[in-house]
Write a protein that holds these residues in place. Structure first.
Motif, PDB file in Angstrom:
ATOM      1  N   SER A   7       0.821  -1.220   0.000  1.00  0.00           N
ATOM      2  CA  SER A   7       0.000   0.000   0.000  1.00  0.00           C
ATOM      3  C   SER A   7       0.846   1.258   0.000  1.00  0.00           C
ATOM      4  CB  SER A   7      -0.955   0.001   1.211  1.00  0.00           C
ATOM      5  OG  SER A   7      -1.776  -1.142   1.197  1.00  0.00           O
ATOM      6  N   ALA A   8       1.737   1.343  -0.975  1.00  0.00           N
ATOM      7  CA  ALA A   8       2.629   2.495  -1.095  1.00  0.00           C
ATOM      8  C   ALA A   8       2.046   3.501  -2.073  1.00  0.00           C
ATOM      9  CB  ALA A   8       4.005   2.043  -1.580  1.00  0.00           C
ATOM     10  N   LYS A   9       1.959   4.750  -1.656  1.00  0.00           N
ATOM     11  CA  LYS A   9       1.515   5.809  -2.568  1.00  0.00           C
ATOM     12  C   LYS A   9       2.701   6.238  -3.421  1.00  0.00           C
ATOM     13  CE  LYS A   9      -1.018  10.172  -2.837  1.00  0.00           C
ATOM     14  NZ  LYS A   9      -1.782  11.189  -2.083  1.00  0.00           N
ATOM     15  N   ILE A  10       2.557   6.144  -4.721  1.00  0.00           N
ATOM     16  CA  ILE A  10       3.657   6.397  -5.650  1.00  0.00           C
ATOM     17  C   ILE A  10       3.633   7.856  -6.099  1.00  0.00           C
ATOM     18  CG2 ILE A  10       4.638   5.796  -7.900  1.00  0.00           C
ATOM     19  CD1 ILE A  10       3.370   2.992  -7.514  1.00  0.00           C
ATOM     20  N   LEU A  11       4.764   8.524  -5.922  1.00  0.00           N
ATOM     21  CA  LEU A  11       4.934   9.884  -6.439  1.00  0.00           C
ATOM     22  C   LEU A  11       5.993   9.838  -7.528  1.00  0.00           C
ATOM     23  CD1 LEU A  11       4.865  12.131  -3.231  1.00  0.00           C
ATOM     24  CD2 LEU A  11       2.964  11.436  -4.705  1.00  0.00           C
ATOM     25  N   ASP A  12       5.556   9.900  -8.777  1.00  0.00           N
ATOM     26  CA  ASP A  12       6.472   9.846  -9.922  1.00  0.00           C
ATOM     27  C   ASP A  12       5.863  10.673 -11.041  1.00  0.00           C
ATOM     28  OD1 ASP A  12       8.251   9.322 -11.913  1.00  0.00           O
ATOM     29  OD2 ASP A  12       7.979   7.154 -11.935  1.00  0.00           O
ATOM     30  N   GLU A  13       6.309  11.925 -11.136  1.00  0.00           N
ATOM     31  CA  GLU A  13       5.735  12.843 -12.115  1.00  0.00           C
ATOM     32  C   GLU A  13       5.975  12.401 -13.552  1.00  0.00           C
ATOM     33  OE1 GLU A  13       7.569  16.508 -11.075  1.00  0.00           O
ATOM     34  OE2 GLU A  13       9.566  15.908 -11.774  1.00  0.00           O
ATOM     35  N   ASN A  14       6.928  11.485 -13.757  1.00  0.00           N
ATOM     36  CA  ASN A  14       7.207  10.980 -15.105  1.00  0.00           C
ATOM     37  C   ASN A  14       6.301   9.814 -15.491  1.00  0.00           C
ATOM     38  OD1 ASN A  14       9.222  12.859 -15.353  1.00  0.00           O
ATOM     39  ND2 ASN A  14      10.873  11.447 -14.839  1.00  0.00           N
ATOM     40  N   ASN A  15       5.516   9.325 -14.556  1.00  0.00           N
ATOM     41  CA  ASN A  15       4.634   8.189 -14.825  1.00  0.00           C
ATOM     42  C   ASN A  15       3.212   8.575 -14.430  1.00  0.00           C
ATOM     43  OD1 ASN A  15       3.243   5.737 -14.916  1.00  0.00           O
ATOM     44  ND2 ASN A  15       4.999   4.553 -14.178  1.00  0.00           N
ATOM     45  N   LYS A  16       2.507   9.205 -15.364  1.00  0.00           N
ATOM     46  CA  LYS A  16       1.179   9.738 -15.070  1.00  0.00           C
ATOM     47  C   LYS A  16       0.193   8.637 -14.691  1.00  0.00           C
ATOM     48  CE  LYS A  16       2.570  13.875 -15.965  1.00  0.00           C
ATOM     49  NZ  LYS A  16       2.857  14.791 -14.833  1.00  0.00           N
ATOM     50  N   GLY A  17       0.422   7.425 -15.179  1.00  0.00           N
ATOM     51  CA  GLY A  17      -0.492   6.328 -14.878  1.00  0.00           C
ATOM     52  C   GLY A  17      -0.427   5.873 -13.433  1.00  0.00           C
ATOM     53  N   LEU A  18       0.708   6.062 -12.780  1.00  0.00           N
ATOM     54  CA  LEU A  18       0.866   5.621 -11.399  1.00  0.00           C
ATOM     55  C   LEU A  18       0.978   6.771 -10.403  1.00  0.00           C
ATOM     56  CD1 LEU A  18       3.363   2.606 -11.693  1.00  0.00           C
ATOM     57  CD2 LEU A  18       0.940   2.511 -11.087  1.00  0.00           C
TER      58      LEU A  18
END
Length: 420
Positions: A7-18
């Motif tokens: 249950s990790a919230k993903i912060l990755d501005e390069n991956n809009k899907g996640l």
């Protein structure tokens, strides 16, 4: 080690899907095996469940110092890279301020081998000149082939203009990056703090903003003449921001960084003569601090660095004028940045800079090598001296309140998570 981040919230501005999504992340044999809402794993996988777990691409710090070889009492490589990993940094550029300085290919190989697979990944910076004496260029090409990502006489300006010209010209042959520390020593003189009201009140020798800005002006003139790639580390004045902004508008291949402490503190904190606040370049005024923050937001300043510099107590617990420059920064970076810039901007800033040093970035997607920073962006946390993992304790952030906390990192098949 195989692990499942639950249950990790993903912060990755390069991956809009996640980006912004809560997912399980299964890491198997050092790579991301599966990302999903509810991932089932094998019996050999360790389940990791942490409160309000957030995950981003691994963080980079472009200016980190330890001590080994020569100053192991400050910090060893093996402990230093663990400190970086526990602080959320997966990749660090290692400054050439050891004894001896790394000015040959063999020195670069030693640093990489000694630090390998013990914590954060190390990318050595080679000395620009032999022995960092500012006279003859070091073995730049050979060091580059052995893994040096740039060349720098740490905190020592290139006083010989022709030497900088030759370095920029020569390094173009292998796409090398030259650092030039922004300080005119003839103007700085014996100063130890920013020249202004505070230095006058305290009776301390001052280093005017002019000392930084005139050196940057010279460097940019030389860069315009030679071409090549120039990096100006740890700028500290409003004038420096303007100079670099104008150079970029002209199309010059220049980048710069700012030290974390110059974004947080001003010279007003020097009233108690606390030597942990003695850094180079010095803490400046609130006007300079605001210009630096604006420079980051607009992209004029390319990256933040902690400018992490362990110094043993004997060199700090003496008169201010005689004390060594430097402060720790790795262990406090996320919290203080998050309290100023907010979480998404902080992650953006901490993940910037890889392209400049030709360091590959590992995306958060299935099949990629695991290179993740783990953190919780909420809650208040104060830097405590007793909790510092660094061997030296010279941190100006002791007692400083930050927002959120760092859990650690996943680096290939290594897992570093703070026990508390």
């Amino acid at each position: 080690m195989n692990i499942l981040l639950k249950s990790a919230k993903i912060l990755d501005e390069n991956n809009k899907g996640l980006h912004g999504k809560v997912r399980d992340i299964w890491i198997k044999n050092g790579s991301i095996e599966k990302i999903g809402v509810s991932v089932k794993t094998d019996s050999k996988t360790k389940i990791v469940s942490l409160p309000n777990l957030h995950v981003s691409r691994g963080w980079l710090d472009s200016s980190v110092s330890f001590g080994e070889p020569g100053y192991e009492e400050r910090e060893t490589l093996s402990n230093g890279v663990k400190v970086a990993a526990f602080s959320g940094f997966t990749d660090i550029l290692l400054n050439p301020n050891t004894h001896p300085v790394p000015d040959t290919s063999g020195d670069i190989i030693f640093l990489k081998k000694t630090a390998a697979e013990k914590g954060a990944r190390v990318y050595p910076i080679g000395s620009l000149t032999r022995g960092a004496e500012g006279v003859d260029l070091a073995e730049l090409y050979d060091m580059s082939k052995s893994g040096a990502v740039a060349f720098y006489d740490f905190k020592s300006p290139v006083t010989n203009s022709n030497l900088l010209k030759i370095a920029l010209q020569y390094a173009q042959g292998f796409n090398g990056l030259v650092f030039s520390f922004p300080l005119d020593v003839s103007i700085a003189g014996n100063g130890s703090v920013h020249e202004g009201n505070t230095s006058t009140k305290l009776g301390l020798g001052g280093i005017p903003a002019l000392a930084e800005e005139i050196q940057i002006s010279r460097d940019l003139f030389i860069l315009e003449y030679t071409g090549g790639k120039l990096h100006i580390p740890t700028i500290s004045t409003a004038g420096a921001v303007n100079l670099i902004a104008n150079a970029k508008k002209k199309g010059l291949n220049v980048s710069c960084s700012v030290a974390l402490h110059n974004l947080i503190f001003t010279d007003e904190v020097l009233d108690e003569f606390d030597t942990n606040f003695k850094v180079m370049p010095p803490l400046r005024t609130s006007k300079d601090r605001e210009a630096l923050r604006k420079g980051l937001r607009t992209g004029v300043i390319d990256m933040i660095t902690t400018d992490h510099l362990p110094i043993d107590i004997e060199e700090k617990r003496i008169e201010f004028d005689r004390a060594a420059y430097g402060s720790l920064g790795l262990e406090s970076a996320f919290g203080v940045l998050n309290s100023i810039f907010g979480t998404e901007q902080t992650i953006h800033l901490l993940t910037k800079g890889r392209d400049r040093f030709n360091i590959p970035a590992a995306d958060i997607k299935e099949g990629e090598v695991a290179c993740l920073s783990l953190f919780n962006p909420v809650g208040d946390q104060q830097t405590e001296k007793k909790e510092l993992k660094s061997t030296s304790k010279n941190s100006m952030y002791i007692g400083k309140q930050g927002k959120g906390c760092v859990y650690g990192t996943v680096i290939d098949d290594q897992f570093f998570v703070n026990p508390d």
